[in-house]
Design a protein around this motif. Structure first.
Motif, PDB file in Angstrom:
ATOM      1  N   THR A  73      27.714  37.768  44.870  1.00 64.66           N
ATOM      2  CA  THR A  73      27.809  38.728  45.966  1.00 64.66           C
ATOM      3  C   THR A  73      26.402  39.266  46.181  1.00 64.66           C
ATOM      4  O   THR A  73      25.474  38.861  45.474  1.00 64.66           O
ATOM      5  N   THR A 129      40.536  29.759  41.545  1.00 68.05           N
ATOM      6  CA  THR A 129      39.199  29.178  41.737  1.00 68.05           C
ATOM      7  C   THR A 129      39.207  27.704  41.335  1.00 68.05           C
ATOM      8  O   THR A 129      38.712  26.843  42.070  1.00 68.05           O
ATOM      9  N   CYS A 155      41.699  35.291  35.923  1.00 68.08           N
ATOM     10  CA  CYS A 155      40.886  34.512  34.977  1.00 68.08           C
ATOM     11  C   CYS A 155      40.146  33.375  35.652  1.00 68.08           C
ATOM     12  O   CYS A 155      39.160  32.860  35.121  1.00 68.08           O
TER      13      CYS A 155
HETATM   14  P1  ADP Z   1      43.261  33.985  39.237  1.00 69.54           P
HETATM   15  O1  ADP Z   1      43.743  33.049  40.278  1.00 69.54           O
HETATM   16  O2  ADP Z   1      43.349  33.435  37.845  1.00 69.54           O
HETATM   17  O3  ADP Z   1      43.953  35.317  39.304  1.00 69.54           O
HETATM   18  P2  ADP Z   1      40.771  33.844  40.721  1.00 69.54           P
HETATM   19  O4  ADP Z   1      40.354  32.436  40.588  1.00 69.54           O
HETATM   20  O5  ADP Z   1      41.386  34.247  42.004  1.00 69.54           O
HETATM   21  O6  ADP Z   1      41.705  34.251  39.488  1.00 69.54           O
HETATM   22  O7  ADP Z   1      39.514  34.794  40.503  1.00 69.54           O
HETATM   23  C1  ADP Z   1      38.714  34.736  39.323  1.00 69.54           C
HETATM   24  C2  ADP Z   1      37.669  35.836  39.397  1.00 69.54           C
HETATM   25  O8  ADP Z   1      36.768  35.577  40.453  1.00 69.54           O
HETATM   26  C3  ADP Z   1      38.271  37.203  39.671  1.00 69.54           C
HETATM   27  O9  ADP Z   1      37.590  38.145  38.893  1.00 69.54           O
HETATM   28  C4  ADP Z   1      38.043  37.419  41.154  1.00 69.54           C
HETATM   29  O10 ADP Z   1      37.907  38.785  41.446  1.00 69.54           O
HETATM   30  C5  ADP Z   1      36.768  36.643  41.390  1.00 69.54           C
HETATM   31  N1  ADP Z   1      36.725  36.034  42.745  1.00 69.54           N
HETATM   32  C6  ADP Z   1      37.646  35.237  43.291  1.00 69.54           C
HETATM   33  N2  ADP Z   1      37.282  34.815  44.522  1.00 69.54           N
HETATM   34  C7  ADP Z   1      36.079  35.400  44.760  1.00 69.54           C
HETATM   35  C8  ADP Z   1      35.147  35.378  45.859  1.00 69.54           C
HETATM   36  N3  ADP Z   1      35.406  34.633  46.950  1.00 69.54           N
HETATM   37  N4  ADP Z   1      33.997  36.112  45.743  1.00 69.54           N
HETATM   38  C9  ADP Z   1      33.748  36.825  44.646  1.00 69.54           C
HETATM   39  N5  ADP Z   1      34.560  36.891  43.583  1.00 69.54           N
HETATM   40  C10 ADP Z   1      35.711  36.199  43.625  1.00 69.54           C
END
Ligand code: ADP
Ligand code: MG
Length: 254
Positions: free
Chosen positions: A17, A50, A46
């Motif tokens: 970010t 992603t 976790c």
């Molecule tokens: P899960 O699906 O296991 O709940 P995510 O893959 O959605 O986890 O997110 C993993 C981490 O990355 C979290 O801490 C989330 O806040 C962060 N995150 C997810 N997408 C983004 C993004 N586009 N930009 C910044 N941080 C992100």
């Protein structure tokens, strides 16, 4: 063993970010064979979504490699992936059948065959008779069944499900777990099923991959040696308890 259908090697992903960066996925290495139903389980936040987006080719990553398919069995993400999300995401102005055909419509498959297949899939997910309803006329569980039919309509090689039953009440969720097993049995697709539900992961998975709290690292993976077809009674079995305890322990929840 034959060459794996999916091979992930040391996948690493950082989100950046304006003022900070943090690691979401750290060195995940993983093989998945064709036809498996793999549960990907780990705490909320976790990095499960992603990882799924990386697999779908929707997200870049910092390092590592993703190999899906082979020279003899080539893989094109746009055609060969079906996705199901936590919310059904049906277009509210389209009838159920017109929602189900969408992925096939987007890639330009022949209309007549697509509609035939959509009808078969709606039958398979228990929605015969609802083809011409609008999404608001269906319950949450029924909408999610329609979303599953939609994920299969273009006959993808791989189906990615991101907490597909997370928004459903507990009873409907158990019913949908059974439905998923039946659909998997009939379609023989490779399915990656993301959940933060430990029991759910063991109940449906032929294999379970356990991810740590962020950054996601693979802390364990194992085959679930419980026979199919599975029914809810299985949850009272000793072996089922052992698998779930193993995951609770890994996640520091014992
Ligand atoms: P899960 O699906 O296991 O709940 P995510 O893959 O959605 O986890 O997110 C993993 C981490 O990355 C979290 O801490 C989330 O806040 C962060 N995150 C997810 N997408 C983004 C993004 N586009 N930009 C910044 N941080 C992100
Ligand atoms: Mg998620």
């Amino acid at each position: 063993m034959s060459q794996p259908f999916i091979h992930l090697d040391k996948i690493r992903k950082t989100y950046r970010t304006h003022d900070q960066e943090f690691l979401a996925v750290s060195d995940v290495t993983l093989d998945i064979q064709e036809g498996e139903l793999v549960s990907l389980v780990g705490p909320s936040g976790c990095g499960k979504s992603t990882l799924l987006k990386i697999l779908a080719g929707l997200h870049g990553f910092d390092s590592g490699t993703v190999d899906i398919g082979s020279l003899e069995n080539p893989f094109t993400p746009g055609r060969d992936i079906g996705m199901v999300f936590q919310q059904p995401l049906l277009l509210k102005w389209r009838r159920i059948i017109d929602n189900v055909v969408l992925p096939a419509e987007i890639i330009g498959l022949p209309k007549k065959e697509t509609y035939e297949r959509a009808r078969e899939l709606l039958h398979m997910v228990g929605l015969s008779g609802f083809e011409n309803k609008f999404p608001y006329e269906l319950s949450g569980g029924m909408q999610q069944r329609a979303a599953i039919a939609r994920s299969l309509v273009h006959d993808p090689k791989l189906v990615l499900m991101d907490e597909p039953f997370g928004a459903l009440d507990a009873l409907t969720r158990e019913k949908m777990n059974l439905e998923l097993l039946r659909i998997w049995g009939e379609s023989r697709k490779t399915i990656i099923f993301v959940t933060h539900g430990i029991q759910e992961a063991v109940f449906v998975g032929s294999k379970v991959v356990v991810l740590s709290a962020r950054p996601a690292r693979m802390v364990d993976h194992f085959s679930v040696d419980l026979p199919y077809p599975r029914n809810l009674e299985l949850k009272t079995h000793e072996a089922f308890g052992e698998y779930t305890r193993r995951i609770y322990k890994l996640l520091g929840m014992h």
